[in-house]
Enzyme design. Structure first.
Site, mmCIF file in Angstrom:
data_model
loop_
_atom_site.group_PDB
_atom_site.id
_atom_site.type_symbol
_atom_site.label_atom_id
_atom_site.label_comp_id
_atom_site.label_asym_id
_atom_site.label_seq_id
_atom_site.Cartn_x
_atom_site.Cartn_y
_atom_site.Cartn_z
ATOM 1 N N LYS A 52 35.954 40.200 41.463
ATOM 2 C CA LYS A 52 37.205 39.673 42.044
ATOM 3 C C LYS A 52 36.927 39.046 43.411
ATOM 4 O O LYS A 52 37.433 37.967 43.727
ATOM 5 C CB LYS A 52 38.244 40.806 42.149
ATOM 6 C CG LYS A 52 38.743 41.266 40.782
ATOM 7 C CD LYS A 52 39.618 42.515 40.827
ATOM 8 C CE LYS A 52 39.985 42.948 39.415
ATOM 9 N NZ LYS A 52 40.871 44.124 39.365
ATOM 10 N N GLN A 96 42.095 49.156 42.872
ATOM 11 C CA GLN A 96 41.429 49.198 41.575
ATOM 12 C C GLN A 96 41.685 50.555 40.920
ATOM 13 O O GLN A 96 41.494 51.598 41.536
ATOM 14 C CB GLN A 96 39.916 48.954 41.756
ATOM 15 C CG GLN A 96 39.156 48.776 40.468
ATOM 16 C CD GLN A 96 39.566 47.534 39.671
ATOM 17 O OE1 GLN A 96 40.002 46.534 40.208
ATOM 18 N NE2 GLN A 96 39.449 47.615 38.359
ATOM 19 N N ASP A 119 48.847 42.638 41.193
ATOM 20 C CA ASP A 119 48.541 43.255 39.899
ATOM 21 C C ASP A 119 49.791 43.360 39.023
ATOM 22 O O ASP A 119 49.685 43.610 37.819
ATOM 23 C CB ASP A 119 47.981 44.668 40.107
ATOM 24 C CG ASP A 119 46.465 44.710 40.074
ATOM 25 O OD1 ASP A 119 45.863 43.889 39.357
ATOM 26 O OD2 ASP A 119 45.887 45.575 40.762
HETATM 27 N N1 GUN Z 1 41.700 48.658 36.173
HETATM 28 C C1 GUN Z 1 41.558 48.062 34.957
HETATM 29 N N2 GUN Z 1 42.181 46.867 34.953
HETATM 30 C C2 GUN Z 1 42.739 46.701 36.171
HETATM 31 C C3 GUN Z 1 43.491 45.658 36.763
HETATM 32 O O1 GUN Z 1 43.820 44.628 36.162
HETATM 33 N N3 GUN Z 1 43.854 45.872 38.056
HETATM 34 C C4 GUN Z 1 43.536 46.996 38.734
HETATM 35 N N4 GUN Z 1 43.960 47.125 39.995
HETATM 36 N N5 GUN Z 1 42.842 47.984 38.206
HETATM 37 C C5 GUN Z 1 42.433 47.829 36.938
#
Ligand code: GUN
Length: 305
Positions: A52, A96, A119
């Protein structure tokens, strides 16, 4: 069988975001900013957050990576979120998931300013999506919709089946498909005779975290199959049974890196019956990151309107 590779589409989305960011910088003197928060040492999470941050660098988003120790408390993390909420130069905040067990995940998600919730996990954004008035849509299902549209899949009237009911993928995916006039069924770990249900699906989206669970008996001939799973496997026999003709290539990966990635769909089985299938890696995961960039740009725009 058509392999639905996502690399070109992910690149295209990131280029569009990059162009918009350059324009924003020139016209308004504003560079969007994303704060990524990671707690603990989960190796998969470390890889995802790194990807990211790298994407931010590609498109010109200012990014910062807050890596906190495994022992972090809910209250410490809430303090960080409050600090990031208050900063004008931070447009998007993501924590995350999963978080370590001692942290109250719900409290953290609810503490993020909904205007910075790139998100789309905050109840305000979940509610907006359920009402059909989305602002921030969770990145993985949003990316899947882009991929389906890009591939010319006609969603209206389809029998769509989603395996998995998570807040991150299954539930928001159902909302998005419903909004596009699909007939949506959600299956989960307690579904009786899973294969009998999934076999009726023209569109099958699988997000359950079980390597290769969805086999030939689960898939209707010609169905479009979207595999959201990302499972690391290293067992040689398992690799052989999942990958068929591609097994040798994957065994090389295991020998070199200790493991290879497989989705929730049995790749060799699915190749024999599906009409279209997303590969792992190289499928949905790339779009998740691209959509995060798009959401961060959107947050920066909306916050300055
Ligand atoms: N863990 C698995 N997929 C995601 C996501 O799209 N965003 C976040 N913050 N955590 C995750």
């Amino acid at each position: 069988m058509i392999k639905l590779e996502a690399a070109n589409l992910a690149t295209k989305i990131k280029h569009e975001v990059q162009a918009e960011i350059e324009r924003m910088l020139k016209e308004q003197g504003v560079r969007p900013g994303l704060a990524a928060v990671r707690v603990g040492e989960d190796p998969a999470s470390a890889v995802y957050v790194r990807n990211k941050i790298r994407a931010c660098e590609e498109v010109g988003i200012h990014s910062e990576h807050h890596a906190l120790p495994e022992s972090t408390t809910t209250s410490q993390l809430l303090d960080l979120i409050a600090f990031l909420n208050a900063r004008d130069d931070v447009d998007g905040i993501l924590t995350q998931l999963p978080l370590p067990r001692q942290i109250d995940e719900t409290a953290i998600i609810e503490a993020i300013d909904p205007a910075k919730d790139v998100d789309g996990f905050h109840p305000v954004n979940v509610g907006r999506l359920a009402l059909g008035r989305p602002v921030f849509v969770p990145c993985t299902p949003a990316g899947i919709m882009e991929l389906l549209d890009d591939s010319g899949v006609e969603i209206r009237g389809m029998n769509a089946c989603i395996v998995g009911r998570s807040q991150i993928v299954g539930r928001p995916m159902a909302q998005l498909l419903l909004q596009r006039d699909a007939t949506v069924t959600i299956c989960h770990s307690r579904t009786r005779d899973l294969a009998a249900v999934t076999r009726t699906a023209d569109l099958l989206v699988v997000a359950i975290g079980r390597p290769g669970l969805i086999g030939r008996e689960h898939i209707k001939l010609g169905a479009t199959v979207i595999d959201v799973g990302m499972n690391r496997i290293s067992d040689v026999d398992q690799v052989r049974s999942l990958f068929g003709p591609e097994a040798e290539k994957r065994l090389d990966v295991v020998a070199k890196r200790g493991a290879t990635l497989v989705g929730d769909v049995h790749p060799a089985d699915a190749a024999a019956v599906a009409g279209m299938l997303t590969p792992v890696p190289g499928g949905v995961g790339l779009l998740t990151v691209a959509m995060l960039m798009k959401n961060t740009l959107k947050a920066a725009r909306l916050r300055r309107q």
